[in-house]
Scaffold this motif. Structure first.
Motif, short mmCIF file in Angstrom:
data_model
loop_
_atom_site.label_atom_id
_atom_site.label_comp_id
_atom_site.label_asym_id
_atom_site.label_seq_id
_atom_site.Cartn_x
_atom_site.Cartn_y
_atom_site.Cartn_z
N ARG A 163 0.83 -1.21 0.00
CA ARG A 163 0.00 0.00 0.00
C ARG A 163 0.87 1.26 0.00
O ARG A 163 0.56 2.25 -0.67
CB ARG A 163 -0.92 -0.01 1.22
CG ARG A 163 -1.94 1.09 1.29
CD ARG A 163 -2.89 1.06 0.12
NE ARG A 163 -2.58 2.09 -0.86
CZ ARG A 163 -3.28 2.28 -1.94
NH1 ARG A 163 -4.32 1.52 -2.22
NH2 ARG A 163 -2.94 3.23 -2.80
N ILE A 164 1.98 1.22 0.75
CA ILE A 164 2.91 2.35 0.76
C ILE A 164 3.51 2.54 -0.63
O ILE A 164 3.64 3.67 -1.12
CB ILE A 164 4.02 2.14 1.81
CG1 ILE A 164 3.44 2.27 3.22
CG2 ILE A 164 5.15 3.15 1.62
CD1 ILE A 164 4.43 1.90 4.32
N ALA A 165 3.88 1.43 -1.28
CA ALA A 165 4.47 1.51 -2.62
C ALA A 165 3.50 2.19 -3.60
O ALA A 165 3.91 3.02 -4.41
CB ALA A 165 4.84 0.12 -3.12
N TYR A 166 2.22 1.83 -3.53
CA TYR A 166 1.25 2.47 -4.41
C TYR A 166 1.11 3.96 -4.09
O TYR A 166 0.98 4.79 -4.99
CB TYR A 166 -0.11 1.79 -4.30
CG TYR A 166 -0.17 0.46 -5.01
CD1 TYR A 166 0.39 0.29 -6.27
CD2 TYR A 166 -0.78 -0.65 -4.42
CE1 TYR A 166 0.34 -0.93 -6.92
CE2 TYR A 166 -0.83 -1.88 -5.07
CZ TYR A 166 -0.26 -2.01 -6.32
OH TYR A 166 -0.30 -3.22 -6.97
N PHE A 209 10.12 -0.94 -6.67
CA PHE A 209 8.86 -0.94 -7.41
C PHE A 209 8.73 -2.13 -8.38
O PHE A 209 7.82 -2.15 -9.20
CB PHE A 209 8.71 0.36 -8.20
CG PHE A 209 8.50 1.57 -7.35
CD1 PHE A 209 7.33 1.73 -6.62
CD2 PHE A 209 9.47 2.57 -7.27
CE1 PHE A 209 7.14 2.86 -5.82
CE2 PHE A 209 9.28 3.69 -6.50
CZ PHE A 209 8.11 3.85 -5.76
N SER A 210 9.61 -3.10 -8.27
CA SER A 210 9.65 -4.18 -9.26
C SER A 210 8.35 -4.97 -9.32
O SER A 210 7.97 -5.47 -10.38
CB SER A 210 10.81 -5.13 -8.96
OG SER A 210 10.66 -5.71 -7.67
N PHE A 211 7.61 -5.09 -8.20
CA PHE A 211 6.38 -5.87 -8.23
C PHE A 211 5.28 -5.17 -9.02
O PHE A 211 4.33 -5.80 -9.48
CB PHE A 211 5.90 -6.15 -6.79
CG PHE A 211 5.23 -4.98 -6.14
CD1 PHE A 211 3.85 -4.85 -6.15
CD2 PHE A 211 5.98 -4.00 -5.51
CE1 PHE A 211 3.24 -3.77 -5.54
CE2 PHE A 211 5.37 -2.92 -4.90
CZ PHE A 211 4.00 -2.80 -4.92
N ILE A 212 5.40 -3.84 -9.19
CA ILE A 212 4.42 -3.10 -9.97
C ILE A 212 4.72 -3.23 -11.46
O ILE A 212 3.82 -3.20 -12.29
CB ILE A 212 4.43 -1.61 -9.56
CG1 ILE A 212 4.00 -1.46 -8.09
CG2 ILE A 212 3.55 -0.77 -10.47
CD1 ILE A 212 4.07 -0.03 -7.58
N LEU A 213 6.00 -3.38 -11.79
CA LEU A 213 6.44 -3.31 -13.18
C LEU A 213 6.53 -4.68 -13.81
O LEU A 213 6.57 -5.70 -13.14
CB LEU A 213 7.82 -2.63 -13.22
CG LEU A 213 7.93 -1.33 -12.41
CD1 LEU A 213 9.38 -0.90 -12.33
CD2 LEU A 213 7.09 -0.26 -13.04
#
Length: 418
Positions: free
Chosen positions: A146-149, A192-196
């Protein structure tokens, strides 16, 4: 006359009083209301505020303790003293303020304190994730995600240059792991690798504005194609095109980049890069598109992609075609309602203002429309749509064809016997 003179005097005073707004320096924006209204939550931090635009939001105050804790960790291992860190931010203060499109009602001291604490929180968080230092945030995956988003939201940014200055000052390029130095960009991409979709790290001299811009740059190779002042017009969805014989294949990224824009239509086959569609996809797409609307009004390449996919996926059947082809990995909420995929791209492109379109996309749309409208392909599409839509209609159609053939054979045989 007197009234006219007084108005003139007041207007002259306004000329002296009104500040000139240097829009070229802006890189962090409040999302325009006409875009924001379609999904307010996609642009609003849920847990942590970064920078001044959401600094006083009472919903986000719980995270202030986490930020202060990480600030403490950061200063404890920094090679620079606290006065040196403060001096660095104070020197950059005018440039940082100029990065925001909104007026910031904080004193110089309040502003410097906020920037330093927020910067320290981000850098320390990246370090802890990279080296898997377990703590209260990393032990709760939902909290970390959630912080990453929150950290990729356009309104929730710090200019990248201040993070980089503090990072270099604090660690003076002695951050090593097995003798290898890690840049701030490397840590950010890793975080951010899990988003990309595993794109490569951009060059260290890339001109990154902030993390929202970084996401755009990672997905976007340097566009070499031109643009035309035309609207994109794909007349048919993926299911209709499939019925006309168009094949959909994953366009695998090259070793040099992972650009989602690399599409090609040739010999009836459309190659599209793979994309994961999950609960966070709408967040990064919306915020990157909002950035393009504000900062890249004539280079909105990600917006082109969203418009193209939105025209290609109009129904559940369209989504199903791309999912079956392996182009889309569908992981929205664990559900099976494929209409949510179509709705995602439709919603993101709502209220989007476009000034031009990539010539590559225009050519693909023209070629696909022409392919579908070719007499043979259009007849095949009609045949599939009217007689082969379901297994039962397919069986019935085949049975009818077989019966017709047998009838013709019987008729011919009867004529030959006469």
């Amino acid at each position: 006359m007197e009234n006219g003179d007084s108005v003139t005097i007041e207007l002259q005073a306004l000329l002296k009083k009104t500040p000139l707004i240097e829009t070229k320096s802006f890189s962090i924006y409040k999302v325009p209301d006409q875009i924001r209204q379609s999904n307010v939550e996609a642009y609003t931090p849920m847990l942590v505020s970064i920078g001044p635009l959401h600094h006083d939001d009472p919903r986000l105050q719980k995270m202030e303790d986490y930020k202060l804790l990480y600030y403490k960790y950061f200063t404890q291992i920094s090679n620079a003293s606290l006065p040196e860190l403060v001096s660095c931010v104070r020197k950059l203060e005018p440039r940082i303020r100029a990065s925001y499109s909104e007026k910031i009602n904080l004193t110089a001291d309040e502003f410097v304190k906020m920037i330093l604490v927020d910067s320290a929180f981000i850098i320390e968080l990246f370090f802890r994730v990279k080296w898997k230092k377990d703590d209260v945030i990393l032990s709760q995956p939902w909290l970390l995600i959630r912080i990453a988003y929150d950290l990729i939201l356009l309104e929730n940014q710090l200019p990248f240059f201040v993070l980089e200055e503090l990072y270099n000052l604090a660690y003076a390029l002695v951050v090593t792991n097995g003798g290898h130095e890690f840049s701030l960009m490397h840590l950010a991409v890793s975080f951010f690798s899990f988003i990309l979709n595993n794109p490569p790290e951009p060059a260290h001299d890339s001109s990154i504005l902030h993390f929202t811009d970084m996401i755009r740059c990672l997905y976007l190779k340097q566009p070499s194609c031109g643009r035309e002042r035309k609207q994109m017009a794909l007349s048919y969805g993926a299911n209709e095109l499939s019925e006309a014989g168009v094949k959909f294949i994953v366009n695998k990224p090259s070793a040099s980049h992972g650009c989602i824009l690399d599409m090609e239509f040739k010999n009836g086959t459309l190659r599209i890069p793979h994309i994961e569609v999950h609960d966070g996809t709408e967040i990064w797409l919306r915020n990157v598109v909002a950035l393009e609307q504000c900062y890249y009004p004539y280079k909105h390449y990600i917006s082109d992609y969203v418009r193209f996919i939105g025209q290609l996926i109009r129904t559940q059947k369209d989504a199903g075609v791309l999912i079956k082809a392996g182009i889309i990995d569908y992981m929205i909420g664990g559900g099976n309602d494929l209409s949510s995929v179509a709705k995602l791209f439709s919603d993101v492109r709502n209220n989007m203002v476009v000034t031009s379109t990539s010539v590559d996309y225009l050519q693909i749309c023209d070629d696909m429309n022409a392919y579908y409208n070719h007499p043979w392909h259009s007849k095949m599409a009609t045949l599939r749509r009217d007689y082969f839509t379901t297994p039962w209609t397919t069986v019935a159609s085949i049975a009818g064809i077989v019966l017709l053939i047998l009838t013709v054979i019987q008729t011919v045989c009867s004529l030959l016997q006469v």
